[in-house]
Write a protein that holds these residues in place. Structure first.
Motif, PDB file in Angstrom:
ATOM      1  N   ILE A 124      12.675  -2.387  -9.241  1.00 55.04           N
ATOM      2  CA  ILE A 124      12.517  -2.143  -7.808  1.00 55.04           C
ATOM      3  C   ILE A 124      13.812  -2.524  -7.101  1.00 55.04           C
ATOM      4  O   ILE A 124      14.285  -3.656  -7.218  1.00 55.04           O
ATOM      5  CB  ILE A 124      11.331  -2.952  -7.246  1.00 55.04           C
ATOM      6  N   VAL A 125      14.386  -1.567  -6.376  1.00 54.81           N
ATOM      7  CA  VAL A 125      15.650  -1.838  -5.672  1.00 54.81           C
ATOM      8  C   VAL A 125      15.438  -2.002  -4.175  1.00 54.81           C
ATOM      9  O   VAL A 125      16.318  -2.510  -3.474  1.00 54.81           O
ATOM     10  CB  VAL A 125      16.684  -0.734  -5.945  1.00 54.81           C
ATOM     11  N   ASP A 129       6.996  -2.830   3.907  1.00 56.05           N
ATOM     12  CA  ASP A 129       5.567  -2.564   4.060  1.00 56.05           C
ATOM     13  C   ASP A 129       5.235  -1.079   4.040  1.00 56.05           C
ATOM     14  O   ASP A 129       4.070  -0.711   4.069  1.00 56.05           O
ATOM     15  CB  ASP A 129       5.043  -3.194   5.357  1.00 56.05           C
ATOM     16  N   GLN A 130       6.269  -0.215   3.946  1.00 60.87           N
ATOM     17  CA  GLN A 130       6.045   1.226   3.913  1.00 60.87           C
ATOM     18  C   GLN A 130       6.364   1.876   2.576  1.00 60.87           C
ATOM     19  O   GLN A 130       5.640   2.750   2.109  1.00 60.87           O
ATOM     20  CB  GLN A 130       6.904   1.917   4.983  1.00 60.87           C
ATOM     21  N   PHE A 131       7.472   1.458   1.949  1.00 58.06           N
ATOM     22  CA  PHE A 131       7.983   2.159   0.781  1.00 58.06           C
ATOM     23  C   PHE A 131       8.419   1.205  -0.323  1.00 58.06           C
ATOM     24  O   PHE A 131       8.815   0.073  -0.067  1.00 58.06           O
ATOM     25  CB  PHE A 131       9.199   3.026   1.167  1.00 58.06           C
ATOM     26  N   ILE A 132       8.365   1.735  -1.551  1.00 55.49           N
ATOM     27  CA  ILE A 132       8.957   1.092  -2.720  1.00 55.49           C
ATOM     28  C   ILE A 132       9.907   2.099  -3.358  1.00 55.49           C
ATOM     29  O   ILE A 132       9.529   3.251  -3.586  1.00 55.49           O
ATOM     30  CB  ILE A 132       7.899   0.675  -3.758  1.00 55.49           C
ATOM     31  N   VAL A 133      11.130   1.668  -3.647  1.00 52.59           N
ATOM     32  CA  VAL A 133      12.085   2.519  -4.351  1.00 52.59           C
ATOM     33  C   VAL A 133      12.379   1.863  -5.695  1.00 52.59           C
ATOM     34  O   VAL A 133      12.809   0.711  -5.757  1.00 52.59           O
ATOM     35  CB  VAL A 133      13.390   2.710  -3.563  1.00 52.59           C
ATOM     36  N   THR A 134      12.131   2.623  -6.755  1.00 52.10           N
ATOM     37  CA  THR A 134      12.317   2.126  -8.117  1.00 52.10           C
ATOM     38  C   THR A 134      13.392   2.949  -8.814  1.00 52.10           C
ATOM     39  O   THR A 134      13.461   4.171  -8.641  1.00 52.10           O
ATOM     40  CB  THR A 134      10.999   2.237  -8.911  1.00 52.10           C
ATOM     41  N   ALA A 135      14.230   2.279  -9.597  1.00 50.57           N
ATOM     42  CA  ALA A 135      15.290   2.957 -10.349  1.00 50.57           C
ATOM     43  C   ALA A 135      15.075   2.760 -11.846  1.00 50.57           C
ATOM     44  O   ALA A 135      14.627   1.701 -12.286  1.00 50.57           O
ATOM     45  CB  ALA A 135      16.656   2.409  -9.950  1.00 50.57           C
ATOM     46  N   GLY A 146      17.896   7.325 -12.142  1.00 53.62           N
ATOM     47  CA  GLY A 146      16.968   8.161 -11.393  1.00 53.62           C
ATOM     48  C   GLY A 146      16.185   7.264 -10.455  1.00 53.62           C
ATOM     49  O   GLY A 146      16.035   6.057 -10.719  1.00 53.62           O
ATOM     50  N   TYR A 147      15.715   7.830  -9.351  1.00 58.57           N
ATOM     51  CA  TYR A 147      15.012   7.044  -8.332  1.00 58.57           C
ATOM     52  C   TYR A 147      13.638   7.638  -8.039  1.00 58.57           C
ATOM     53  O   TYR A 147      13.476   8.859  -7.997  1.00 58.57           O
ATOM     54  CB  TYR A 147      15.796   7.031  -7.019  1.00 58.57           C
ATOM     55  N   ARG A 148      12.684   6.762  -7.777  1.00 53.27           N
ATOM     56  CA  ARG A 148      11.372   7.174  -7.259  1.00 53.27           C
ATOM     57  C   ARG A 148      11.148   6.498  -5.914  1.00 53.27           C
ATOM     58  O   ARG A 148      11.242   5.271  -5.813  1.00 53.27           O
ATOM     59  CB  ARG A 148      10.241   6.790  -8.207  1.00 53.27           C
ATOM     60  N   VAL A 149      10.866   7.299  -4.910  1.00 61.60           N
ATOM     61  CA  VAL A 149      10.481   6.788  -3.594  1.00 61.60           C
ATOM     62  C   VAL A 149       8.970   6.925  -3.492  1.00 61.60           C
ATOM     63  O   VAL A 149       8.424   8.034  -3.533  1.00 61.60           O
ATOM     64  CB  VAL A 149      11.155   7.584  -2.461  1.00 61.60           C
ATOM     65  N   GLN A 150       8.295   5.804  -3.382  1.00 62.89           N
ATOM     66  CA  GLN A 150       6.831   5.784  -3.310  1.00 62.89           C
ATOM     67  C   GLN A 150       6.395   5.241  -1.950  1.00 62.89           C
ATOM     68  O   GLN A 150       6.686   4.090  -1.604  1.00 62.89           O
ATOM     69  CB  GLN A 150       6.253   4.904  -4.420  1.00 62.89           C
ATOM     70  N   GLU A 151       5.732   6.075  -1.194  1.00 64.47           N
ATOM     71  CA  GLU A 151       5.154   5.628   0.067  1.00 64.47           C
ATOM     72  C   GLU A 151       3.884   4.844  -0.231  1.00 64.47           C
ATOM     73  O   GLU A 151       3.060   5.267  -1.058  1.00 64.47           O
ATOM     74  CB  GLU A 151       4.826   6.835   0.939  1.00 64.47           C
ATOM     75  N   LYS A 152       3.709   3.705   0.415  1.00 62.02           N
ATOM     76  CA  LYS A 152       2.493   2.928   0.210  1.00 62.02           C
ATOM     77  C   LYS A 152       1.310   3.594   0.903  1.00 62.02           C
ATOM     78  O   LYS A 152       1.480   4.313   1.897  1.00 62.02           O
ATOM     79  CB  LYS A 152       2.695   1.502   0.733  1.00 62.02           C
ATOM     80  N   ASP A 153       0.117   3.379   0.348  1.00 62.01           N
ATOM     81  CA  ASP A 153      -1.085   3.952   0.948  1.00 62.01           C
ATOM     82  C   ASP A 153      -1.239   3.454   2.378  1.00 62.01           C
ATOM     83  O   ASP A 153      -0.915   2.293   2.687  1.00 62.01           O
ATOM     84  CB  ASP A 153      -2.325   3.574   0.139  1.00 62.01           C
ATOM     85  N   ILE A 154      -1.734   4.327   3.232  1.00 58.20           N
ATOM     86  CA  ILE A 154      -1.899   4.010   4.647  1.00 58.20           C
ATOM     87  C   ILE A 154      -3.366   3.705   4.925  1.00 58.20           C
ATOM     88  O   ILE A 154      -4.256   4.476   4.540  1.00 58.20           O
ATOM     89  CB  ILE A 154      -1.421   5.176   5.527  1.00 58.20           C
ATOM     90  N   THR A 155      -3.613   2.585   5.580  1.00 58.52           N
ATOM     91  CA  THR A 155      -4.983   2.193   5.912  1.00 58.52           C
ATOM     92  C   THR A 155      -5.661   3.281   6.733  1.00 58.52           C
ATOM     93  O   THR A 155      -5.049   3.879   7.620  1.00 58.52           O
ATOM     94  CB  THR A 155      -4.976   0.880   6.715  1.00 58.52           C
ATOM     95  N   GLY A 156      -6.916   3.535   6.418  1.00 57.90           N
ATOM     96  CA  GLY A 156      -7.669   4.560   7.137  1.00 57.90           C
ATOM     97  C   GLY A 156      -7.836   4.232   8.611  1.00 57.90           C
ATOM     98  O   GLY A 156      -7.790   3.067   9.021  1.00 57.90           O
ATOM     99  N   ALA A 157      -8.043   5.277   9.404  1.00 59.77           N
ATOM    100  CA  ALA A 157      -8.201   5.111  10.850  1.00 59.77           C
ATOM    101  C   ALA A 157      -9.481   4.338  11.173  1.00 59.77           C
ATOM    102  O   ALA A 157     -10.479   4.392  10.440  1.00 59.77           O
ATOM    103  CB  ALA A 157      -8.223   6.471  11.531  1.00 59.77           C
ATOM    104  N   LEU A 158      -9.435   3.600  12.271  1.00 60.99           N
ATOM    105  CA  LEU A 158     -10.594   2.830  12.730  1.00 60.99           C
ATOM    106  C   LEU A 158     -11.658   3.770  13.285  1.00 60.99           C
ATOM    107  O   LEU A 158     -11.363   4.684  14.056  1.00 60.99           O
ATOM    108  CB  LEU A 158     -10.152   1.846  13.807  1.00 60.99           C
ATOM    109  N   LYS A 159     -12.900   3.539  12.905  1.00 63.12           N
ATOM    110  CA  LYS A 159     -14.019   4.344  13.420  1.00 63.12           C
ATOM    111  C   LYS A 159     -14.445   3.780  14.773  1.00 63.12           C
ATOM    112  O   LYS A 159     -15.510   3.172  14.933  1.00 63.12           O
ATOM    113  CB  LYS A 159     -15.175   4.323  12.432  1.00 63.12           C
ATOM    114  N   ALA A 160     -13.591   3.995  15.760  1.00 59.18           N
ATOM    115  CA  ALA A 160     -13.817   3.401  17.080  1.00 59.18           C
ATOM    116  C   ALA A 160     -15.101   3.911  17.724  1.00 59.18           C
ATOM    117  O   ALA A 160     -15.811   3.146  18.408  1.00 59.18           O
ATOM    118  CB  ALA A 160     -12.628   3.692  17.985  1.00 59.18           C
ATOM    119  N   ASP A 161     -15.423   5.186  17.524  1.00 56.95           N
ATOM    120  CA  ASP A 161     -16.636   5.752  18.127  1.00 56.95           C
ATOM    121  C   ASP A 161     -17.887   5.039  17.612  1.00 56.95           C
ATOM    122  O   ASP A 161     -18.828   4.776  18.387  1.00 56.95           O
ATOM    123  CB  ASP A 161     -16.722   7.250  17.830  1.00 56.95           C
ATOM    124  N   VAL A 162     -17.887   4.722  16.318  1.00 53.84           N
ATOM    125  CA  VAL A 162     -19.042   4.035  15.731  1.00 53.84           C
ATOM    126  C   VAL A 162     -19.157   2.629  16.319  1.00 53.84           C
ATOM    127  O   VAL A 162     -20.269   2.165  16.648  1.00 53.84           O
ATOM    128  CB  VAL A 162     -18.902   3.968  14.200  1.00 53.84           C
TER     129      VAL A 162
END
Length: 307
Positions: A124-125, A129-135, A146-162
């Motif tokens: 990991i280079v 909190d958003q991305f990991i870049v691995t070589a 070679g490089y891999r740019v991996q976006e971290k999973d994004i938390t789901g939206a809040l169910k504000a209506d509920v």
């Protein structure tokens, strides 16, 4: 997340292809641009795009061959004249620091922004909190990555209506629920925050091969990626030349994409010997093995969608 190919040629500039540089535009994600390699005249190519050099936040160099680094000193210097103030970080193999420092010193180039240079090893280079870049090391006769740019999973939206239907008014408690915490309300009710979130959005990934022979390490790096950008310097019939010069063919790149489970393959670093319709034939060779393949050309833009 978008890819913009600033240069798709190999070795030397050609009339229709400049030497290697690829921009990863992260304008929505972090209001910045990352470059992968910076061949001669990259800053000239940028003039034909909407990219602003001051928005370039990181530059990842795959190896120290000239067609991947000769554009770097000019771009770093011009960024000062074009309003660059934010820190820029360059990542690359051993030698990149001396190359940059010497180039700037002998030309007496003064930068108006902080410049950090990191000589990397496998692993990991970069991570935030958003991305990991691995070589990973690839096979090119000199130290190359070679490089891999991996976006971290994004938390789901809040169910504000509920929440509103349950008579839970907006306020600080929403922030705790958004974090998935267990919350005790003023009326004594206990709720599990994760029950009130939409499913998380899976992060996207893009892999850059750099220059390489067929590489098992690269194949693992590209496992299940959304986009694999793989060099294809030679046609499949020229596989001996590819091996001798530490490069790959169209067919070899397609096999890597297929075996890695990549969703899309983009061929680049194409030799100047393949002009006009010959480029289309290169694409066909890859498509025959991996249908979702395309041969890049200068200024090709590719959006990497979620899902």
């Amino acid at each position: 997340m978008e890819l913009l190919f600033l240069g798709t040629g190999a070795g030397i500039p050609a009339k229709t292809r400049n030497v290697t540089s690829i921009a990863l535009k992260l304008l929505e994600e972090r209001r910045s641009v990352w470059l992968f390699d910076c061949g001669e005249a990259t800053q000239h190519q940028i003039l034909h795009t909407t990219i602003k050099p001051r928005k370039i936040e990181k530059i990842f160099i795959t190896h120290m061959h000239g067609d991947h680094v000769y554009g770097l000193p000019g771009l770093l210097g011009s960024r000062s004249f074009q309003g660059g103030e934010d820190e820029l970080t360059v990542y690359g193999p051993k030698g990149i620091k001396a190359f940059i420092e010497t180039s700037l010193a002998v030309t007496k180039t003064h930068l108006t922004y902080p410049l950090a240079v990191q000589e990397i090893e496998e692993g990991i280079v970069f991570e935030d909190d958003q991305f990991i870049v691995t070589a990973v090391s690839v096979i090119h006769g000199v130290e190359a990555f070679g490089y891999r740019v991996q976006e971290k999973d994004i938390t789901g939206a809040l169910k504000a209506d509920v929440l509103k239907e349950m008579n839970i008014p907006p306020g600080p408690v929403y922030q705790k629920i958004k974090k998935g915490e267990t919350v005790t309300l003023e009326d004594g009710r206990i709720i599990n925050g994760s029950d009130f979130l939409e499913p998380p959005k899976k992060g996207r990934s893009v892999v850059f091969s750099g220059d390489t022979r067929v590489s098992d390490k690269l194949k693992e790096l590209a496992r299940d990626c959304d986009v694999l950008v793989h060099e294809a310097t030679f046609a499949k019939e020229d596989h001996k030349l590819a091996y001798d010069y530490y490069h790959s063919t169209t067919e070899q790149a397609a096999v890597i994409a297929k075996e890695a489970g990549a969703k899309q393959l983009i061929l680049t670093h194409i030799s100047a010997r393949y002009q006009g319709d010959a480029s289309l034939e290169l694409q066909k060779e890859a498509v025959d093995v991996f249908p979702n393949s395309v041969a890049a050309y200068d200024f090709l833009e590719v959006t990497i969608p979620r899902g």
